[in-house]
Design a protein around this motif. Structure first.
Motif, short mmCIF file in Angstrom:
data_model
loop_
_atom_site.label_atom_id
_atom_site.label_comp_id
_atom_site.label_asym_id
_atom_site.label_seq_id
_atom_site.Cartn_x
_atom_site.Cartn_y
_atom_site.Cartn_z
N SER A 1 -4.12 -12.09 6.39
CA SER A 1 -5.26 -12.23 5.48
C SER A 1 -5.02 -13.37 4.49
O SER A 1 -5.94 -13.88 3.88
CB SER A 1 -5.50 -10.91 4.74
OG SER A 1 -4.30 -10.49 4.13
N ASP B 1 2.88 -8.47 1.11
CA ASP B 1 1.82 -8.36 2.11
C ASP B 1 2.44 -8.61 3.49
O ASP B 1 3.64 -8.85 3.61
CB ASP B 1 0.66 -9.31 1.81
CG ASP B 1 1.02 -10.79 1.89
OD1 ASP B 1 2.14 -11.12 2.30
OD2 ASP B 1 0.15 -11.61 1.54
N HIS C 1 -10.51 -7.80 -0.70
CA HIS C 1 -9.70 -8.16 0.47
C HIS C 1 -10.65 -8.60 1.60
O HIS C 1 -11.72 -8.00 1.77
CB HIS C 1 -8.89 -6.93 0.91
CG HIS C 1 -7.79 -7.25 1.86
ND1 HIS C 1 -8.01 -7.43 3.20
CD2 HIS C 1 -6.46 -7.46 1.66
CE1 HIS C 1 -6.85 -7.73 3.79
NE2 HIS C 1 -5.90 -7.75 2.87
N TYR D 1 0.82 -1.23 0.00
CA TYR D 1 0.00 0.00 0.00
C TYR D 1 0.84 1.27 0.00
O TYR D 1 0.30 2.38 0.01
CB TYR D 1 -0.89 0.05 1.24
CG TYR D 1 -1.96 -0.99 1.37
CD1 TYR D 1 -2.45 -1.69 0.28
CD2 TYR D 1 -2.53 -1.27 2.62
CE1 TYR D 1 -3.45 -2.64 0.43
CE2 TYR D 1 -3.54 -2.21 2.77
CZ TYR D 1 -3.98 -2.89 1.68
OH TYR D 1 -4.97 -3.82 1.83
N MET E 1 3.66 -3.39 11.77
CA MET E 1 4.53 -4.16 10.86
C MET E 1 5.99 -4.07 11.32
O MET E 1 6.72 -5.05 11.27
CB MET E 1 4.40 -3.64 9.43
CG MET E 1 3.00 -3.85 8.88
SD MET E 1 2.88 -3.26 7.20
CE MET E 1 1.21 -3.76 6.84
N SER F 1 -5.60 -11.80 -0.08
CA SER F 1 -4.72 -10.79 0.54
C SER F 1 -4.15 -9.94 -0.60
O SER F 1 -4.36 -10.25 -1.78
CB SER F 1 -3.58 -11.51 1.26
OG SER F 1 -2.69 -12.07 0.31
N MET G 1 -0.65 4.76 5.67
CA MET G 1 0.24 4.09 4.72
C MET G 1 0.91 5.10 3.78
O MET G 1 1.92 4.79 3.16
CB MET G 1 -0.54 3.07 3.90
CG MET G 1 -0.76 1.77 4.62
SD MET G 1 0.77 0.82 4.67
CE MET G 1 0.22 -0.65 5.52
N TYR H 1 -4.98 -11.59 14.15
CA TYR H 1 -4.54 -11.05 12.86
C TYR H 1 -3.26 -10.25 13.10
O TYR H 1 -3.16 -9.54 14.11
CB TYR H 1 -5.67 -10.16 12.34
CG TYR H 1 -5.57 -9.65 10.93
CD1 TYR H 1 -4.86 -10.31 9.95
CD2 TYR H 1 -6.25 -8.48 10.56
CE1 TYR H 1 -4.81 -9.83 8.65
CE2 TYR H 1 -6.21 -7.99 9.27
CZ TYR H 1 -5.48 -8.66 8.32
OH TYR H 1 -5.43 -8.18 7.04
N HIS I 1 -11.46 -0.38 4.52
CA HIS I 1 -12.16 -1.49 3.87
C HIS I 1 -13.63 -1.56 4.31
O HIS I 1 -14.51 -1.85 3.51
CB HIS I 1 -11.47 -2.82 4.18
CG HIS I 1 -10.15 -2.98 3.51
ND1 HIS I 1 -8.99 -2.46 4.01
CD2 HIS I 1 -9.80 -3.60 2.34
CE1 HIS I 1 -7.99 -2.74 3.19
NE2 HIS I 1 -8.45 -3.43 2.18
P1 13P Z 1 -2.20 -7.75 3.58
O1 13P Z 1 -1.20 -7.04 2.76
O2 13P Z 1 -1.57 -8.72 4.51
O3 13P Z 1 -3.27 -8.37 2.74
O4 13P Z 1 -2.86 -6.69 4.60
C1 13P Z 1 -3.65 -5.66 4.28
C2 13P Z 1 -3.55 -4.58 5.28
O5 13P Z 1 -4.49 -3.93 5.57
C3 13P Z 1 -2.26 -4.27 5.86
O6 13P Z 1 -2.41 -3.19 6.64
#
Ligand code: 13P
Ligand code: SF4
Length: 305
Positions: A130, A41, A198, A27, A65, A214, A263, A113, A175
């Protein structure tokens, strides 16, 4: 040489000098993705972080992350270029709230998650992303499972298992706010396009999707299928690698509003400054790290499809 090229060169030179690796989530803005050693991802980046022999990891993404990288690589310096880049969903559940939720369901394993804080991971039995949530929940073989923090991912898993799932009421606003009307409008405008969604999207959107994946799953799907047009129901940053990897195909956002501001906080100037100063550093305290690592490590053992 334009500004982007000049900054990119300075960052790459400095990264080589300092034996640093630059990881970027799918992203991130295009110039950050293009600069990175690795993009992917959440699952792919955690795995890569655990394998690297670099001394410094520069994590271009959001705070959880970088924490995940610190959990799997305690001996490396993990830097996040913008400290304030957070995740609204991860912030919806604290360790204290999770402890109280576990008391309501004693003995039930907790699947968390990766979009969660290190402290929440430390309170969990196993992590998921995901890309592997369904496999992880099935792998527990438990008749009842707690899933946190994303209610939409939990609902998606519920549709694929007989297990009872108690979910936390968290969600990703980017989302979750995607509406059926927006998706139907995109489908009407592009009647031949395949809809990829997603699992952080609400169930009513997922019901319309041809495939649920994902971010890296979507990249793989677009590469491996012969369709010419795709509607993409996730954060719009993913359109950059989709278009780059498939120049002969067309990709449309399910909604142009799907933008995660956190992001987008990381730019080349922030990366250069962070690498020069070697901060801000993200370091998970050892006691929390050891417990969180067990949950992440268990996830890595689950066979992938
Ligand atoms: P993924 O890239 O693991 O599908 O995750 C989406 C997300 O929202 C990461 O912040
Ligand atoms: Fe968190 Fe959603 Fe942004 Fe991903 S897109 S970092 S889940 S707020």
């Amino acid at each position: 040489m334009d500004k982007i090229q000049e900054l990119t060169k300075r960052i790459r030179d400095l990264a080589r000098e300092k034996n640093a690796i630059i990881l970027a989530h799918n992203y991130q803005v295009p110039e950050v993705q293009d600069l990175a050693d690795l993009t992917g991802d959440s699952l792919a980046l955690s795995i890569q972080a655990s394998k690297t022999d670099a001394d410094i990891i520069v994590f271009c993404g959001v705070h959880f992350m970088a924490e995940a990288a610190s959990i799997v690589c305690p001996d490396k310096k993990v830097i996040i270029p913008v400290k304030e880049a957070g995740c609204a969903m991860a912030d919806m559940l604290t360790a204290e709230q999770l402890r109280a939720f576990k008391k309501e369901h004693p003995g039930v394993p907790v699947v968390t998650y990766v979009n969660s804080t290190a402290e929440v991971k430390a309170e969990s039995d196993i992590c998921c992303t995901s890309a592997n949530a369904i496999q992880v929940v099935k792998w527990t073989k438990a008749p009842e499972v707690i899933m946190t923090p994303d209610r939409n991912l939990a609902q998606w898993v519920r549709r694929h298992t007989e297990q009872t799932i108690y979910s936390w009421d968290g969600y990703c606003p980017i989302h979750d706010e995607l509406t059926v009307e927006e998706v139907k409008k995109a489908m009407k405008e592009h009647p031949d396009a395949v809809l990829m969604a997603h699992p952080e999207c609400p169930e009513r959107v997922l019901e319309l999707a041809h495939v649920v994946r994902s971010t890296s799953g979507m990249l793989k799907y677009a590469k491996e299928t012969d369709y010419k047009e795709y509607i993409v129901a996730t954060e719009t940053g993913l359109l950059h690698p989709l278009k780059k990897q498939n120049p002969d195909k067309r990709f449309y956002p399910a909604s142009p509003n799907m933008i995660c501001k956190d992001m987008k906080k990381t730019g080349l100037e922030e990366i250069l400054r962070a690498l020069e100063q070697e901060e801000p550093v993200v370091k998970v305290p050892e006691e929390t790290r050891i417990r969180a690592f067990k949950a992440v490590e268990r996830m890595m053992q689950v066979p992938r499809d």
